[in-house]
Design a protein around this motif. Structure first.
Motif, PDB file in Angstrom:
ATOM      1  N   SER A   1     -49.163  -5.763 -14.185  1.00  0.00           N
ATOM      2  CA  SER A   1     -48.098  -5.881 -15.180  1.00  0.00           C
ATOM      3  C   SER A   1     -46.849  -6.466 -14.521  1.00  0.00           C
ATOM      4  N   GLY A   2     -46.315  -7.541 -15.110  1.00  0.00           N
ATOM      5  CA  GLY A   2     -45.128  -8.202 -14.569  1.00  0.00           C
ATOM      6  C   GLY A   2     -45.452  -8.996 -13.315  1.00  0.00           C
ATOM      7  N   CYS A   3     -44.431  -9.600 -12.724  1.00  0.00           N
ATOM      8  CA  CYS A   3     -44.642 -10.380 -11.487  1.00  0.00           C
ATOM      9  C   CYS A   3     -44.587  -9.413 -10.309  1.00  0.00           C
ATOM     10  N   THR A   4     -45.681  -8.664 -10.138  1.00  0.00           N
ATOM     11  CA  THR A   4     -45.764  -7.647  -9.087  1.00  0.00           C
ATOM     12  C   THR A   4     -47.039  -7.885  -8.276  1.00  0.00           C
ATOM     13  N   PHE A   5     -47.116  -7.237  -7.125  1.00  0.00           N
ATOM     14  CA  PHE A   5     -48.242  -7.461  -6.230  1.00  0.00           C
ATOM     15  C   PHE A   5     -48.395  -6.244  -5.322  1.00  0.00           C
ATOM     16  N   PRO A   6     -49.564  -6.079  -4.685  1.00  0.00           N
ATOM     17  CA  PRO A   6     -49.748  -4.945  -3.766  1.00  0.00           C
ATOM     18  C   PRO A   6     -48.908  -5.130  -2.502  1.00  0.00           C
ATOM     19  N   ASP A   7     -48.912  -4.134  -1.625  1.00  0.00           N
ATOM     20  CA  ASP A   7     -48.078  -4.200  -0.420  1.00  0.00           C
ATOM     21  C   ASP A   7     -48.433  -5.381   0.482  1.00  0.00           C
ATOM     22  N   ASN A   8     -49.725  -5.636   0.611  1.00  0.00           N
ATOM     23  CA  ASN A   8     -50.158  -6.695   1.531  1.00  0.00           C
ATOM     24  C   ASN A   8     -51.129  -7.647   0.856  1.00  0.00           C
TER      25      ASN A   8
END
Length: 341
Positions: free
Chosen positions: A330-337
């Motif tokens: 959801s949204g312009c998000t991403f995991p830590d790595n």
């Protein structure tokens, strides 16, 4: 190679307010799916309505800032990226600073006393989204801030510059300053067509900046709008990409490369008089959460490899990877790595 501050973004920082809505909400505010507009008077009540009626998620956004955050995430090198834009002196501004710094971006915001921090309502229906940006403080950016020694130092340190076309509505003078610096110093200056309305209503400012652009990004809708506005009488994305790449340049140091995304269809790259197609990573529909920021993420991934002087093929592959990650969230998000290799 020294990567600190190698990539500088400049644009309209907006706190993204994302929510899954329904068609009635879109119709009420006369919004279209898969569109991006600036808020008019009639749209202003929607920000209160969306936060009171729907489950919302906040992200430090705005097109350029999204791309810079993604590039920083892909690079995993502290301080590799910097970003300039204008926010308000309010709680949303503090939220923005917190999220940007957590992302590892070196932000130099101008803080305006007179306007609240800009917001962007991302109205999601299915996998499509309609973005309505209320620029507020983002609209108050002035080139005087850019000229301050501590900010111009970021320009001088960077070797690559990325600015979304939306900034043409705010500070074309700032764009011109950076563009001319890049051309004079053999650096790489890049912009995005960003939205059909930019190509239509900010044509003159876009045309003034175009000779300085070493890379032009966009999607198929923006490319076709650009073609129509310039009277090219072609809908062929390949032909349009080629014509943009052959537009006269201010500096002969770098040839211009045009990169056009087409959703699930192959990415079109016009380079040195030739057009290449690169397939994207296809996903089953049930895995697509929303398409917000997919284009921004593509650019961010692309830039992360470009600043490392990787071949265009690797840049496109990284762009497709980043977009693929973002559309599953959801949204312009991403995991830590990232797990790109």
């Amino acid at each position: 190679m020294e990567y600190e501050g190698i990539l500088l973004g400049m644009g309209n920082p907006l706190l993204d307010i994302s929510a899954v809505v329904d068609h009635d909400f879109l119709n009420k505010y006369n919004l279209k799916s898969n569109d991006q507009i600036n808020a008019e008077e009639k749209h202003l009540p929607m920000y209160d309505e969306i936060t009171s009626k729907y489950n919302v998620q906040y992200t430090a956004g705005g097109a350029t800032q999204n791309s810079i955050r993604v590039a920083q995430w892909m690079l995993q090198i502290p301080g590799a990226t910097s970003y300039i834009g204008c926010i308000g002196k309010d709680k949303f501004g503090e939220e923005m600073k917190k999220h940007s710094k957590l992302a590892g971006v070196n932000v130099h915001y101008c803080e305006d006393d007179s306007a609240p921090t800009g917001t962007c309502a991302a109205c999601i229906v299915g996998a499509e989204r309609s973005l309505v940006a209320n620029l507020s403080a983002a609209n108050c950016y002035k080139s005087e801030h850019l000229k301050r020694p501590e900010n111009w130092a970021l320009v001088e340190k960077a070797k690559y510059y990325y600015i979304a076309g939306f900034f043409l509505t705010v500070s074309p003078e700032s764009i011109q300053l950076v563009a001319e610096h890049a051309a004079a110093n053999n650096k790489v200056f890049m912009m995005n067509l960003s939205a059909p309305f930019i190509c239509e209503f900010f044509k003159d400012a876009q045309v003034k900046a175009l000779p300085y652009m070493d890379f032009v990004f966009g999607n198929e809708t923006e490319a076709r709008t650009f073609s129509r506005v310039h009277g090219w009488e072609t809908e062929s994305v390949e032909e349009i990409a080629l014509k943009i790449s052959q537009w006269p340049k201010a500096s002969g140091t770098h040839k211009r490369i045009t990169v056009i995304t087409q959703g699930a269809d192959p990415v079109v790259v016009a380079d040195d008089g030739k057009v290449k197609h690169f397939p994207v990573i296809l996903l089953p529909k049930e895995k697509i959460i929303d398409t917000i920021g997919a284009g921004d993420a593509f650019v961010g991934g692309f830039l992360s490899q470009l600043v490392q002087e990787k071949p265009i093929e690797d840049c496109v592959r990284a762009g497709c990877y980043a977009a693929n990650v973002v559309i599953q969230r959801s949204g312009c998000t991403f995991p830590d790595n990232p797990d790109f290799c």
